[in-house]
Every structure is written in C-alpha cells, then in structure tokens.
Design an enzyme around this catalytic site. Structure first.
Site, short mmCIF file in Angstrom:
data_model
loop_
_atom_site.label_atom_id
_atom_site.label_comp_id
_atom_site.label_asym_id
_atom_site.label_seq_id
_atom_site.Cartn_x
_atom_site.Cartn_y
_atom_site.Cartn_z
CE LYS A 39 -4.13 2.01 0.52
NZ LYS A 39 -5.04 2.19 1.59
CD GLU B 195 -2.56 10.39 5.48
OE1 GLU B 195 -3.07 10.01 4.42
OE2 GLU B 195 -2.74 9.84 6.57
N1 LIG Z 1 -11.32 8.30 3.26
C1 LIG Z 1 -10.99 7.15 2.68
O1 LIG Z 1 -11.71 6.63 1.80
C2 LIG Z 1 -9.73 6.42 3.09
C3 LIG Z 1 -9.49 5.15 2.55
C4 LIG Z 1 -8.36 4.44 2.96
C5 LIG Z 1 -7.48 5.01 3.86
N2 LIG Z 1 -7.73 6.27 4.35
C6 LIG Z 1 -6.79 6.80 5.33
O2 LIG Z 1 -7.47 6.85 6.59
C7 LIG Z 1 -6.97 7.93 7.37
C8 LIG Z 1 -8.14 8.85 7.73
O3 LIG Z 1 -8.64 9.41 6.51
P1 LIG Z 1 -9.99 10.23 6.44
O4 LIG Z 1 -10.32 10.34 5.00
O5 LIG Z 1 -11.00 9.66 7.36
O6 LIG Z 1 -9.48 11.65 6.99
P2 LIG Z 1 -10.37 12.86 7.53
O7 LIG Z 1 -11.73 12.80 6.95
O8 LIG Z 1 -9.54 14.09 7.35
O9 LIG Z 1 -10.50 12.55 9.09
C9 LIG Z 1 -9.49 12.75 10.01
C10 LIG Z 1 -10.15 13.14 11.32
O10 LIG Z 1 -9.14 13.22 12.33
C11 LIG Z 1 -9.55 14.22 13.22
N3 LIG Z 1 -8.45 14.74 14.02
C12 LIG Z 1 -7.30 15.33 13.62
N4 LIG Z 1 -6.56 15.70 14.68
C13 LIG Z 1 -7.27 15.35 15.78
C14 LIG Z 1 -7.05 15.48 17.18
N5 LIG Z 1 -5.93 16.05 17.66
N6 LIG Z 1 -7.98 15.01 18.03
C15 LIG Z 1 -9.11 14.43 17.57
N7 LIG Z 1 -9.39 14.28 16.25
C16 LIG Z 1 -8.47 14.73 15.37
C17 LIG Z 1 -10.10 15.31 12.32
O11 LIG Z 1 -10.92 16.11 13.14
P3 LIG Z 1 -11.60 17.49 12.68
O12 LIG Z 1 -12.78 17.08 11.88
O13 LIG Z 1 -11.95 18.09 13.98
O14 LIG Z 1 -10.56 18.23 11.89
C18 LIG Z 1 -10.85 14.49 11.29
O15 LIG Z 1 -12.18 14.33 11.66
C19 LIG Z 1 -5.91 8.61 6.50
O16 LIG Z 1 -4.65 8.07 6.80
C20 LIG Z 1 -6.31 8.21 5.09
O17 LIG Z 1 -5.21 8.26 4.19
C21 LIG Z 1 -8.83 6.97 4.00
#
Ligand SMILES: NC(=O)c1ccc[n+]([C@@H]2O[C@H](COP(=O)([O-])OP(=O)(O)OC[C@H]3O[C@@H](n4cnc5c(N)ncnc54)[C@H](OP(=O)(O)O)[C@@H]3O)[C@@H](O)[C@H]2O)c1
Length: 304
Positions: A186, A269
C-alpha cells in the site's frame, strides 16, 4: 451475538472513523467517538450525530461522543483514524485515559506512526490495519460510504480477536499475519500515485496521459524495487508495477487525498508515505533521487 465485544473508542471522526462508527452503532458494537475539543462536541450534539449514507440513503445516527479535552473512563481499545501527521498529538491528548497495555489499531495510510506512538507510550499494543474501503465527508459529521473494499489487520498476538470485533456489517476485517507485506504494498502504491497527482493537480487516471508523470511513476516503482531485497519481506513486491497501474486505471476518476489536502492547504501525509520510504532507503544506503525530489517538491508547497 455481541456479548464478546469490548467497548471501542474511535479517535478521528472524519470519513473513515465515522464510517466505522456508523456501522458499529447499527451492528451493536459499543463505540464512542472522540472529538478533538469541547467545541467540536457541542457542534456534534447540535448536529444530532452522524448523517450517514451507507447504502444509498442517508440516516442520522445518534452516536456516543466525548471530547478529548475532558477526562473520562479508561480506554482499552482505540481505533485511530486520524491522518498520519495528526496521530501523535491526537493520542497524546487522550494518553492519560489510555489504559496500560491498551490495544491501539492504526487504521490509516502511511507508515511511521507506530514507532512514534511507542516512543510516547511503550506499553501500548499497536496493530496496523489497511483498508481499501472508500468514504468521504461531504460536511462535518456526515459520511458517505463511497466504495466497498477489504480490510486487513495484524501486528500482534491478538489480531484475530480484534479483527472479529471490528468487523461490523459489510466492513469485514480479516486478520493478516503478514500485515507488513500489505502495508508495504500500500505504501508503494501511495508513493507512486499520491505525490504525482498532488504535483500535477490531476485525477489518478490523468497520470497515464502525462508522459512526464508516467515516467516519474515508473521511476518511483524502480527505486522501491531496489529496496525490496533489503526488507526481508519475501516476494512482497512481485507484480507491484502491474498492481500500481491497475489501481491507477480502476481509480481513474479519483482525486487522491494528497491532492485534496494540498489544494485545501492542509498538511498532507507525504512525510509518512514518500518520506517514510526515503528514510528506510537511507538506512539501507539506497539512493532514491526521484522519490526524494517528489518529497522536496511536495514539502515546498504551502501548508506542508
Ligand atoms: N477516506 C478514505 O476513503 C480512506 C481510505 C483508505 C485510507 N484512508 C486513510 O485513513 C486515514 C483517515 O482518513 P480520512 O479520509 O478519514 O481523513 P479525515 O476525513 O480528514 O479525518 C481525520 C479526522 O481526524 C480528526 N483529528 C485530527 N486531529 C485530531 C485530534 N488532535 N484530536 C481528535 N481528532 C483529530 C479530524 O478532526 P476534525 O474534523 O476536527 O478536523 C478528522 O475528523 C488517512 O490516513 C487516510 O489516508 C482513508
């Protein structure tokens, strides 16, 4: 049959965290979302929960949530779904609540967070999960399950039980004793696609139409293949080039998360994707000029 299930806290209530929390509440897995601040918690309560579109139609799911700024009951099971660069500060904010020896599952892209967390809390049992589920967040406290995928979990002796607990509805989590291999595959796929889409501000599929980008994409893979013999992970990189090209073709219309982060000035990232690859290559004395140049170009962009 949920009696064997422990209580899970989910840290990172974005797309992936909300996706797991939504299916968890629908399938009776006791779960609490951890929101970054009291202010976020008030906004969450005002919204009435997560508006989840899981199979076409939206429904408001009233999930349990707490603020990272408040004390609360000890946490024994943590699903970490922040982006990689936010992980350490997010976990540090709840560290007093994390029970000694707590299980933490890192469900995120990139590598390097586990090492950082274990420096902060050597007692934690850190597991990795890799997912190809797709979700996005059209607005705060909303989630759309955009694409079905699969999820692997491994990294310790309890992986079977944790995978069973985190399997909720269609989100099937499979224990993988060779999770390192899945993580590396990945990682290289992300190294080949994400920085280039961010640099050229293009959708994944457009990389194939841009001769310069395509040459760089092959260069990223060539460099990664030089590292393979040093990783002692068996034939982990066999067929990797074909796999990268398949992913590009199958996700041709996608805008990578790195592209979206760069466009909105959020920290990407990159340090945990290309940066991690370059750090490991350096430890093995392998030059990675193409990856290093991409790392430097991305790091020079605003917000990085
Ligand atoms: N989305 C996908 O389809 C997908 C698929 C595979 C892998 N991923 C991976 O999964 C991971 C998450 O992705 P995502 O798309 O879910 O990202 P995202 O939507 O940006 O969500 C990240 C969350 O983390 C929270 N956060 C950041 N700092 C924090 C803190 N200090 N305390 C509490 N909460 C905090 C943010 O809060 P706020 O809302 O308050 O800013 C946000 O809600 C990443 O590594 C991504 O590459 C994502």
């Amino acid at each position: 049959m949920t009696s064997h299930r422990s209580h899970w806290h989910i840290l990172g209530a974005g797309a992936i965290g909300s996706l797991w929390a939504s299916y968890a509440v629908k399938h009776d897995l006791p779960t609490t979302l951890l929101l970054r601040s009291d202010e976020r918690l008030s906004q969450f309560k005002m919204a009435g929960g997560i508006l989840a579109t899981l199979a076409g139609s939206a429904e408001l799911l009233p999930l349990a949530a707490e603020s990272c700024e408040q004390n609360g009951p000890p946490i024994a099971r943590l699903l970490l779904t922040t982006k990689a660069p936010d992980s350490l500060s997010a976990v540090a904010s709840i560290s007093p609540r994390l029970a000694s020896g707590a299980c933490v599952v890192l469900l995120q892209n990139g590598l390097g967070v586990r090492e950082e967390l274990l420096k902060l809390r050597p007692d934690l049992q850190c597991y990795h999960a890799v997912t190809t589920e797709g979700a996005f967040r059209p607005a705060p406290f909303q989630v759309v399950h955009a694409g079905r995928g699969r999820t692997l979990l491994g990294g310790g002796s309890n992986d079977k039980a944790l995978a069973r607990e985190l399997s909720v509805g269609p989100l099937v989590v499979t224990p993988d004793p060779n999770i390192e291999q899945a993580l590396w595959r990945k990682l290289i796929i992300n190294c080949a696609i994400n920085p280039l889409t961010a640099l050229y501000r293009c959708r994944n599929g457009e990389l194939l139409d841009n001769p310069q980008a395509l040459q760089q994409l092959h260069g990223v893979i060539d460099e990664a293949l030089c590292l393979a013999p040093h990783l002692q992970l068996g034939d982990v990189f066999d067929g990797l080039r074909e796999q990268v090209l398949d992913v590009v073709a199958n996700t041709a219309l996608n805008r990578s998360s790195m592209l979206q982060d760069i466009e909105s000035g959020r920290r990407s990232e990159i340090d945990y994707i290309t940066g991690y690859l370059c750090r490991v290559a350096e430890q093995h004395g392998i030059a990675m000029p193409i990856n290093r140049q991409l790392l430097e170009q991305l790091k020079a962009l605003p917000g990085q």
